[in-house]
Design a protein around this motif. Structure first.
Motif, PDB file in Angstrom:
ATOM      1  N   TYR A 174      47.622  31.914  41.280  1.00  0.00           N
ATOM      2  CA  TYR A 174      47.460  31.345  39.947  1.00  0.00           C
ATOM      3  C   TYR A 174      48.428  30.181  39.751  1.00  0.00           C
ATOM      4  O   TYR A 174      49.568  30.235  40.209  1.00  0.00           O
ATOM      5  CB  TYR A 174      47.715  32.415  38.875  1.00  0.00           C
ATOM      6  N   ILE A 182      44.207  29.043  40.786  1.00  0.00           N
ATOM      7  CA  ILE A 182      43.423  29.484  39.644  1.00  0.00           C
ATOM      8  C   ILE A 182      44.114  28.970  38.383  1.00  0.00           C
ATOM      9  O   ILE A 182      45.271  29.297  38.124  1.00  0.00           O
ATOM     10  CB  ILE A 182      43.312  31.025  39.608  1.00  0.00           C
ATOM     11  N   PHE A 209      36.216  31.750  37.124  1.00  0.00           N
ATOM     12  CA  PHE A 209      37.434  31.221  37.713  1.00  0.00           C
ATOM     13  C   PHE A 209      37.350  29.703  37.617  1.00  0.00           C
ATOM     14  O   PHE A 209      36.352  29.116  38.053  1.00  0.00           O
ATOM     15  CB  PHE A 209      37.556  31.573  39.204  1.00  0.00           C
ATOM     16  N   TRP A 227      41.303  35.704  46.961  1.00  0.00           N
ATOM     17  CA  TRP A 227      41.835  36.477  45.825  1.00  0.00           C
ATOM     18  C   TRP A 227      41.598  37.971  46.044  1.00  0.00           C
ATOM     19  O   TRP A 227      42.488  38.789  45.850  1.00  0.00           O
ATOM     20  CB  TRP A 227      41.163  35.981  44.548  1.00  0.00           C
ATOM     21  N   TYR A 280      39.285  26.521  39.082  1.00  0.00           N
ATOM     22  CA  TYR A 280      40.243  26.191  40.130  1.00  0.00           C
ATOM     23  C   TYR A 280      40.655  24.729  40.030  1.00  0.00           C
ATOM     24  O   TYR A 280      39.854  23.870  39.662  1.00  0.00           O
ATOM     25  CB  TYR A 280      39.615  26.398  41.515  1.00  0.00           C
ATOM     26  N   HIS A 332      41.185  32.238  34.451  1.00  0.00           N
ATOM     27  CA  HIS A 332      40.394  33.372  34.955  1.00  0.00           C
ATOM     28  C   HIS A 332      40.032  34.237  33.769  1.00  0.00           C
ATOM     29  O   HIS A 332      40.904  34.764  33.085  1.00  0.00           O
ATOM     30  CB  HIS A 332      41.218  34.150  35.988  1.00  0.00           C
ATOM     31  N   TYR A 353      32.548  37.053  35.101  1.00  0.00           N
ATOM     32  CA  TYR A 353      33.793  36.374  35.450  1.00  0.00           C
ATOM     33  C   TYR A 353      33.623  34.869  35.405  1.00  0.00           C
ATOM     34  O   TYR A 353      32.514  34.350  35.548  1.00  0.00           O
ATOM     35  CB  TYR A 353      34.280  36.784  36.853  1.00  0.00           C
TER      36      TYR A 353
END
Length: 134
Positions: free
Chosen positions: A36, A122, A111, A20, A113, A125, A109
């Motif tokens: 994404y 993703i 993420f 990313w 997945y 996020h 953050y």
């Protein structure tokens, strides 16, 4: 092609952030959006929630103008099953303005997945500025 029956390693999930971050370095919002899922949710640090590819591309069009370079400060990876994992923690972005001046932003953050069609995408996020100490 990635097997959907074998659990991914923490290193494989950690490498998804590197992928990313490398997409950010291209300056191409479409390259970032390609990572994404079509039904992804992006809850960025300083923008409205994005729930479509067009919204995600729009967000990154603006964000990439500051030439962001991300660096993980602290992370916690949870492999949920063979097709889903979470990477959450703290990251720092170095941003460069149009005059070449650099600044940093510390943020939290998450993420989420999901393995779809042999590709890790993703699904969710979330990023938010780190609150001031105290």
């Amino acid at each position: 092609m990635v097997s959907a029956t074998q659990l991914p390693t923490e290193q494989q999930i950690a490498a998804l952030f590197d992928k990313w971050n490398a997409a950010l370095a291209t300056g191409d919002p479409n390259r970032v959006a390609d990572l994404y899922a079509p039904d992804a949710v992006l809850l960025p640090t300083v923008s409205d929630i994005r729930t479509s590819r067009a919204g995600i591309v729009d967000y990154f069009t603006k964000f990439l103008a500051s030439k962001p370079v991300g660096k993980i400060q602290e992370r916690f990876i949870t492999v949920l099953d063979a097709t889903s994992a979470v990477d959450t923690g703290l990251y720092q972005f170095t941003l460069t303005d149009k005059n070449g001046d650099k600044s940093t932003v510390d943020a939290r953050y998450t993420f989420v997945y999901e393995l779809r069609g042999g590709r890790w995408l993703i699904l969710n996020h979330h990023s938010s500025a780190l609150p001031s100490p105290g």
